[in-house]
Design a protein around this motif. Structure first.
Motif, PDB file in Angstrom:
ATOM      1  N   PRO A 123      34.113  14.873  15.537  1.00  0.00           N
ATOM      2  CA  PRO A 123      35.008  14.360  14.491  1.00  0.00           C
ATOM      3  C   PRO A 123      35.532  15.422  13.534  1.00  0.00           C
ATOM      4  O   PRO A 123      36.496  15.163  12.813  1.00  0.00           O
ATOM      5  N   LEU A 124      34.936  16.612  13.553  1.00  0.00           N
ATOM      6  CA  LEU A 124      35.456  17.678  12.692  1.00  0.00           C
ATOM      7  C   LEU A 124      36.897  18.031  13.031  1.00  0.00           C
ATOM      8  O   LEU A 124      37.655  18.476  12.162  1.00  0.00           O
ATOM      9  N   LYS A 125      37.273  17.824  14.277  1.00  0.00           N
ATOM     10  CA  LYS A 125      38.639  18.182  14.685  1.00  0.00           C
ATOM     11  C   LYS A 125      39.680  17.312  13.998  1.00  0.00           C
ATOM     12  O   LYS A 125      40.872  17.672  13.947  1.00  0.00           O
ATOM     13  N   ASP A 126      39.249  16.156  13.452  1.00  0.00           N
ATOM     14  CA  ASP A 126      40.185  15.253  12.778  1.00  0.00           C
ATOM     15  C   ASP A 126      40.255  15.500  11.278  1.00  0.00           C
ATOM     16  O   ASP A 126      41.064  14.874  10.591  1.00  0.00           O
ATOM     17  N   VAL A 127      39.398  16.383  10.763  1.00  0.00           N
ATOM     18  CA  VAL A 127      39.422  16.692   9.330  1.00  0.00           C
ATOM     19  C   VAL A 127      40.688  17.487   9.021  1.00  0.00           C
ATOM     20  O   VAL A 127      40.956  18.530   9.623  1.00  0.00           O
ATOM     21  N   GLU A 128      41.453  16.993   8.073  1.00  0.00           N
ATOM     22  CA  GLU A 128      42.733  17.617   7.743  1.00  0.00           C
ATOM     23  C   GLU A 128      42.625  18.659   6.637  1.00  0.00           C
ATOM     24  O   GLU A 128      43.414  19.603   6.572  1.00  0.00           O
ATOM     25  N   VAL A 129      41.655  18.490   5.751  1.00  0.00           N
ATOM     26  CA  VAL A 129      41.511  19.418   4.627  1.00  0.00           C
ATOM     27  C   VAL A 129      40.043  19.513   4.242  1.00  0.00           C
ATOM     28  O   VAL A 129      39.299  18.533   4.316  1.00  0.00           O
ATOM     29  N   VAL A 130      39.627  20.726   3.853  1.00  0.00           N
ATOM     30  CA  VAL A 130      38.269  20.983   3.376  1.00  0.00           C
ATOM     31  C   VAL A 130      38.353  21.405   1.916  1.00  0.00           C
ATOM     32  O   VAL A 130      38.975  22.421   1.596  1.00  0.00           O
ATOM     33  N   ASN A 154      30.587  35.787  11.692  1.00  0.00           N
ATOM     34  CA  ASN A 154      31.974  35.968  11.232  1.00  0.00           C
ATOM     35  C   ASN A 154      33.000  35.902  12.364  1.00  0.00           C
ATOM     36  O   ASN A 154      34.040  36.577  12.329  1.00  0.00           O
ATOM     37  N   ARG A 155      32.730  35.058  13.361  1.00  0.00           N
ATOM     38  CA  ARG A 155      33.709  34.897  14.441  1.00  0.00           C
ATOM     39  C   ARG A 155      34.947  34.175  13.919  1.00  0.00           C
ATOM     40  O   ARG A 155      34.925  33.511  12.889  1.00  0.00           O
ATOM     41  N   GLU A 156      36.019  34.274  14.631  1.00  0.00           N
ATOM     42  CA  GLU A 156      37.275  33.645  14.231  1.00  0.00           C
ATOM     43  C   GLU A 156      37.159  32.116  14.318  1.00  0.00           C
ATOM     44  O   GLU A 156      36.554  31.596  15.267  1.00  0.00           O
ATOM     45  N   PRO A 157      37.732  31.402  13.367  1.00  0.00           N
ATOM     46  CA  PRO A 157      37.643  29.928  13.399  1.00  0.00           C
ATOM     47  C   PRO A 157      38.464  29.337  14.532  1.00  0.00           C
ATOM     48  O   PRO A 157      39.557  29.819  14.839  1.00  0.00           O
ATOM     49  N   THR A 158      37.905  28.283  15.152  1.00  0.00           N
ATOM     50  CA  THR A 158      38.635  27.509  16.163  1.00  0.00           C
ATOM     51  C   THR A 158      39.267  26.286  15.534  1.00  0.00           C
ATOM     52  O   THR A 158      40.425  25.959  15.799  1.00  0.00           O
ATOM     53  N   LEU A 159      38.495  25.603  14.689  1.00  0.00           N
ATOM     54  CA  LEU A 159      39.033  24.481  13.916  1.00  0.00           C
ATOM     55  C   LEU A 159      39.779  25.039  12.723  1.00  0.00           C
ATOM     56  O   LEU A 159      39.266  25.913  12.015  1.00  0.00           O
ATOM     57  N   LYS A 160      40.977  24.522  12.468  1.00  0.00           N
ATOM     58  CA  LYS A 160      41.800  25.113  11.405  1.00  0.00           C
ATOM     59  C   LYS A 160      42.398  24.064  10.486  1.00  0.00           C
ATOM     60  O   LYS A 160      43.618  23.878  10.409  1.00  0.00           O
ATOM     61  N   PRO A 161      41.526  23.329   9.753  1.00  0.00           N
ATOM     62  CA  PRO A 161      42.063  22.444   8.717  1.00  0.00           C
ATOM     63  C   PRO A 161      42.574  23.276   7.535  1.00  0.00           C
ATOM     64  O   PRO A 161      42.333  24.487   7.470  1.00  0.00           O
ATOM     65  N   LYS A 162      43.241  22.625   6.625  1.00  0.00           N
ATOM     66  CA  LYS A 162      43.637  23.285   5.383  1.00  0.00           C
ATOM     67  C   LYS A 162      42.396  23.470   4.522  1.00  0.00           C
ATOM     68  O   LYS A 162      41.496  22.631   4.522  1.00  0.00           O
ATOM     69  N   TRP A 163      42.336  24.575   3.764  1.00  0.00           N
ATOM     70  CA  TRP A 163      41.189  24.842   2.893  1.00  0.00           C
ATOM     71  C   TRP A 163      41.643  24.883   1.437  1.00  0.00           C
ATOM     72  O   TRP A 163      42.698  25.457   1.123  1.00  0.00           O
ATOM     73  N   LYS A 194      40.695  34.180  -1.140  1.00  0.00           N
ATOM     74  CA  LYS A 194      41.915  34.537  -1.870  1.00  0.00           C
ATOM     75  C   LYS A 194      43.146  33.832  -1.338  1.00  0.00           C
ATOM     76  O   LYS A 194      44.115  33.612  -2.069  1.00  0.00           O
ATOM     77  N   GLU A 195      43.141  33.494  -0.043  1.00  0.00           N
ATOM     78  CA  GLU A 195      44.319  32.913   0.597  1.00  0.00           C
ATOM     79  C   GLU A 195      44.354  31.395   0.502  1.00  0.00           C
ATOM     80  O   GLU A 195      45.294  30.775   0.993  1.00  0.00           O
ATOM     81  N   MET A 196      43.370  30.795  -0.110  1.00  0.00           N
ATOM     82  CA  MET A 196      43.243  29.342  -0.083  1.00  0.00           C
ATOM     83  C   MET A 196      43.874  28.686  -1.310  1.00  0.00           C
ATOM     84  O   MET A 196      43.909  29.268  -2.401  1.00  0.00           O
ATOM     85  N   GLU A 197      44.355  27.480  -1.093  1.00  0.00           N
ATOM     86  CA  GLU A 197      44.900  26.696  -2.195  1.00  0.00           C
ATOM     87  C   GLU A 197      43.841  26.536  -3.286  1.00  0.00           C
ATOM     88  O   GLU A 197      42.666  26.321  -2.995  1.00  0.00           O
ATOM     89  N   GLY A 198      44.260  26.643  -4.522  1.00  0.00           N
ATOM     90  CA  GLY A 198      43.352  26.450  -5.641  1.00  0.00           C
ATOM     91  C   GLY A 198      42.781  27.732  -6.205  1.00  0.00           C
ATOM     92  O   GLY A 198      42.357  27.761  -7.372  1.00  0.00           O
ATOM     93  N   PHE A 199      42.784  28.805  -5.403  1.00  0.00           N
ATOM     94  CA  PHE A 199      42.177  30.045  -5.894  1.00  0.00           C
ATOM     95  C   PHE A 199      43.002  30.650  -7.027  1.00  0.00           C
ATOM     96  O   PHE A 199      42.442  31.111  -8.032  1.00  0.00           O
ATOM     97  N   ASP A 200      44.308  30.646  -6.871  1.00  0.00           N
ATOM     98  CA  ASP A 200      45.169  31.254  -7.889  1.00  0.00           C
ATOM     99  C   ASP A 200      45.065  30.562  -9.238  1.00  0.00           C
ATOM    100  O   ASP A 200      45.265  31.197 -10.285  1.00  0.00           O
ATOM    101  N   THR A 201      44.767  29.275  -9.239  1.00  0.00           N
ATOM    102  CA  THR A 201      44.735  28.523 -10.497  1.00  0.00           C
ATOM    103  C   THR A 201      43.345  28.480 -11.129  1.00  0.00           C
ATOM    104  O   THR A 201      43.174  27.904 -12.205  1.00  0.00           O
ATOM    105  N   SER A 233      44.294  11.908   4.976  1.00  0.00           N
ATOM    106  CA  SER A 233      43.473  10.701   5.114  1.00  0.00           C
ATOM    107  C   SER A 233      42.033  11.002   5.526  1.00  0.00           C
ATOM    108  O   SER A 233      41.147  10.175   5.327  1.00  0.00           O
ATOM    109  N   THR A 234      41.769  12.181   6.104  1.00  0.00           N
ATOM    110  CA  THR A 234      40.414  12.567   6.500  1.00  0.00           C
ATOM    111  C   THR A 234      40.083  13.892   5.816  1.00  0.00           C
ATOM    112  O   THR A 234      40.712  14.923   6.079  1.00  0.00           O
ATOM    113  N   ILE A 235      39.089  13.853   4.933  1.00  0.00           N
ATOM    114  CA  ILE A 235      38.810  14.956   4.018  1.00  0.00           C
ATOM    115  C   ILE A 235      37.326  15.315   4.089  1.00  0.00           C
ATOM    116  O   ILE A 235      36.469  14.431   4.132  1.00  0.00           O
ATOM    117  N   ALA A 236      37.021  16.603   4.088  1.00  0.00           N
ATOM    118  CA  ALA A 236      35.637  17.068   3.939  1.00  0.00           C
ATOM    119  C   ALA A 236      35.489  17.705   2.565  1.00  0.00           C
ATOM    120  O   ALA A 236      36.374  18.452   2.120  1.00  0.00           O
TER     121      ALA A 236
END
Length: 265
Positions: A123-130, A154-163, A194-201, A233-236
């Motif tokens: 079900p992690l594949k359905d998570v849209e944002v973390v 530190n492997r590259e992520p396969t699942l890529k929700p918004k962070w 640094k690249e994630m939403e919310g960090f700048d604010t 609609s699906t949030i972690a």
């Protein structure tokens, strides 16, 4: 960062970017202070509930479910995840550490959590944002839950929700281990943030609560509003036991998780 900022952070935290400081008080005093603070938070919560009787709009608690499930067309599926073990969870003297990362046990818990949640095909594949707390242990756990970060070399992520970096998910202030680090320090040790939403604010220095948090339940209400107002609609949400206890009604163990269905109406 300019040289002055780097020098200031190195003096405070060390060249490797991890906090070298602890509370100036002996750890038994820190523990005693925590035991005094915790019942005080419940008193604050009782007062909050009394005040709630006069509020016209009352928030609904999330409905606990055993699996991802929306109970109505207006509800959101929200996955709560508590961070894995840090040294502050392993011993009382560890409460004196500032922003401790996951220890070896905690990294293993994060790997196990990824598997318990079905890995990349569950079900992690359905998570849209973390949404994640900026405290190091929570950020490392969030990465591990989604199959990357230090728990997975530190492997590259396969699942890529918004962070989204969400300071509202920080732990209630109980001991030095609940103290955070300045933005520049976090960027030095966890550059992905640094690249994630919310960090700048985020506030550049003290974005956490440095002392007893009289407004804890106001913050929880603001956090709930932020979660429920998101377009996904699906949030972690990845955070802390003391905070989530006051939302879920029970205490999650290290790397514990809880699926919920949460209605905004």
């Amino acid at each position: 960062m300019d040289k002055t900022t780097v020098g200031r952070l190195s003096n405070k935290y060390g060249d490797d970017g991890w906090p070298g400081k602890t509370s100036p008080y002996p750890w038994p005093i820190v523990v005693l202070n925590q035991f005094i603070r915790e019942p005080s938070y419940y008193i604050v919560g009782f007062v909050w509930k009394l005040r709630g009787c006069c509020r016209s709009k009352k928030s609904k608690p999330p409905v606990l479910t055993n699996e991802p499930k929306q109970i109505s067309s207006s509800s959101k599926t929200v996955l709560f995840i508590r961070h894995g073990q840090g040294d502050h969870n392993a011993s009382l003297p560890g409460w004196n550490l500032v922003d401790p990362p996951l220890n070896a046990t905690g990294l293993g818990q994060a790997r196990d959590l990824h598997e318990r949640l079905g890995g990349t095909s569950g079900p992690l594949k359905d998570v849209e944002v973390v949404l994640v707390s900026p405290l190091t242990r929570a950020f490392q756990t969030a990465q591990g839950a989604f199959g990357h970060g230090p728990a997975f070399q530190n492997r590259e992520p396969t699942l890529k929700p918004k962070w989204v970096v969400c300071p509202l998910l920080r732990e209630r202030m109980g001991a030095p281990c609940d103290e955070g680090r300045p933005k520049a320090q976090l960027a030095m040790t966890m550059p992905e943030m640094k690249e994630m939403e919310g960090f700048d604010t985020m506030k550049p220095d003290v974005w956490w609560t440095p002392h007893f948090e009289f407004g804890l339940y106001d913050r929880i209400a603001e956090l709930e509003e932020q979660i429920l107002s998101r377009p996904e609609s699906t949030i972690a949400v990845v955070g802390h036991g003391g905070l989530f206890t006051r939302i879920l009604g029970y205490h999650l163990h290290n790397c514990g998780h809880q699926w919920t269905s949460w209605d905004a109406d």
